[in-house]
Design an enzyme around this catalytic site. Structure first.
Site, PDB file in Angstrom:
ATOM      1  N   LYS A   1      -6.833   7.635  -3.861  1.00 32.56           N
ATOM      2  CA  LYS A   1      -5.772   7.033  -3.046  1.00 32.56           C
ATOM      3  C   LYS A   1      -4.674   8.030  -2.649  1.00 32.56           C
ATOM      4  CE  LYS A   1      -6.183   2.201  -4.461  1.00 32.56           C
ATOM      5  NZ  LYS A   1      -5.442   1.019  -4.975  1.00 32.56           N
TER       6      LYS A   1
ATOM      7  N   ASN B   1      -4.863   2.928   0.691  1.00 32.19           N
ATOM      8  CA  ASN B   1      -6.104   2.248   0.306  1.00 32.19           C
ATOM      9  C   ASN B   1      -6.948   1.831   1.507  1.00 32.19           C
ATOM     10  OD1 ASN B   1      -4.721   0.027   1.317  1.00 32.19           O
ATOM     11  ND2 ASN B   1      -5.122  -1.285  -0.456  1.00 32.19           N
TER      12      ASN B   1
END
Length: 277
Positions: free
Chosen positions: A68, A88
């Site tokens: 991420k 994300n």
């Protein structure tokens, strides 16, 4: 020859995810001949993988652990991904640039709006935890106009770090002083793993919360945590982690496939059944 539109989840390891279940449900409901796949990509191969995302046939991707932070750094990140420090969801804009966002923010807010309408009438919200999920929650609360976010974490330095980042509306709170804020908190949010299956319980007595308060828990295994059980026993409004999981998927699907899906009882039942196998 037309190319089947597709998106994927990129992770390492690519553990069992509910994302394919969610997105394939929506693809079928819209009658879209598309696909959603899982891609196991090692950290050292991640940069090359997303550099070639389009040539691999993908319109975009979800990104999970441990990619991420790298995803945010390697793409054109929006304000949400920048503030949260992680992305994300990846997608291509009209110019073909790979952009990123963090849909945990709208997943949290969208779930609250659906599950506990009127929650945003609160002046004070108490947030437990200071990790990546807490950053998304705080961003969403401030964006929505909440006046004061009281932030408690067992490591005080982490709460101060987030207070410095988000400004004066975030008030650091010692974990042992949670009870002082509970009576005036219009909402309590658990972003920690406490109460999750296999983790220690969350030892917070919610008896001091007002009868109009909302309780949100980001944990979704179990589906109903002890915190939510206690809140429901008092007749408080609640929002669970599964609802956030479902709502955070909405915008990604819309960015990739052009239709905005709905979180329906049928979809929730489908994912619930998978979680309780």
């Amino acid at each position: 020859m037309s190319i089947t539109p597709a998106a994927c989840l990129i992770g390492w390891p690519a553990a069992h995810s509910r994302s394919p279940l969610i997105h394939k449900y929506w693809l079928k409901s819209f009658g879209i001949d598309g696909d959603y796949r899982i891609e196991a990509v090692a950290p050292e191969a991640f940069a090359k993988f997303i550099a070639n995302l389009e040539s691999r046939g993908y319109r975009g991707a979800n990104v999970t652990i441990p990619h991420k932070e790298q995803a945010r750094a390697l793409t054109l990140a929006d304000a949400r991904a920048t503030a949260v420090g992680a992305a994300n969801t990846l997608y291509f804009d009209n110019d073909g640039e790979l952009r990123s966002t963090n849909t945990d923010v709208e997943g949290f807010i969208g779930n609250l709006d659906a599950s506990a309408p009127g929650w945003d009438g609160a002046d004070d919200v108490l947030v437990l935890g200071a990790g990546g999920s807490a950053r998304a929650v705080i961003f969403g609360l401030i964006e929505r106009g909440i006046a004061r976010v009281h932030l408690a974490n067992r490591t005080a330095s982490r709460t101060q770090l987030l207070a410095d980042q988000f400004g004066e509306r975030v008030r650091p709170l010692a974990w042992d002083n949670i009870g002082e804020v509970l009576p005036r908190a219009g909402m309590l949010v658990n972003t920690t793993s406490l109460g999750m299956k296999g983790q220690p319980p969350l030892d917070v007595d919610i008896a001091a919360l007002s009868s109009s308060a909302t309780v949100a828990d980001l944990v979704y295994v179990p589906l109903e945590t002890p915190l939510l059980t206690a809140a429901k026993a008092r007749g408080l409004k609640t929002a669970d982690g599964l609802g956030m999981l479902l709502h955070q998927a909405v915008r990604g699907f819309e960015l990739w496939f052009g239709n905005r899906p709905a979180v329906t009882p049928e979809l929730r039942a489908l994912v619930e059944a998978d979680l309780t196998k």
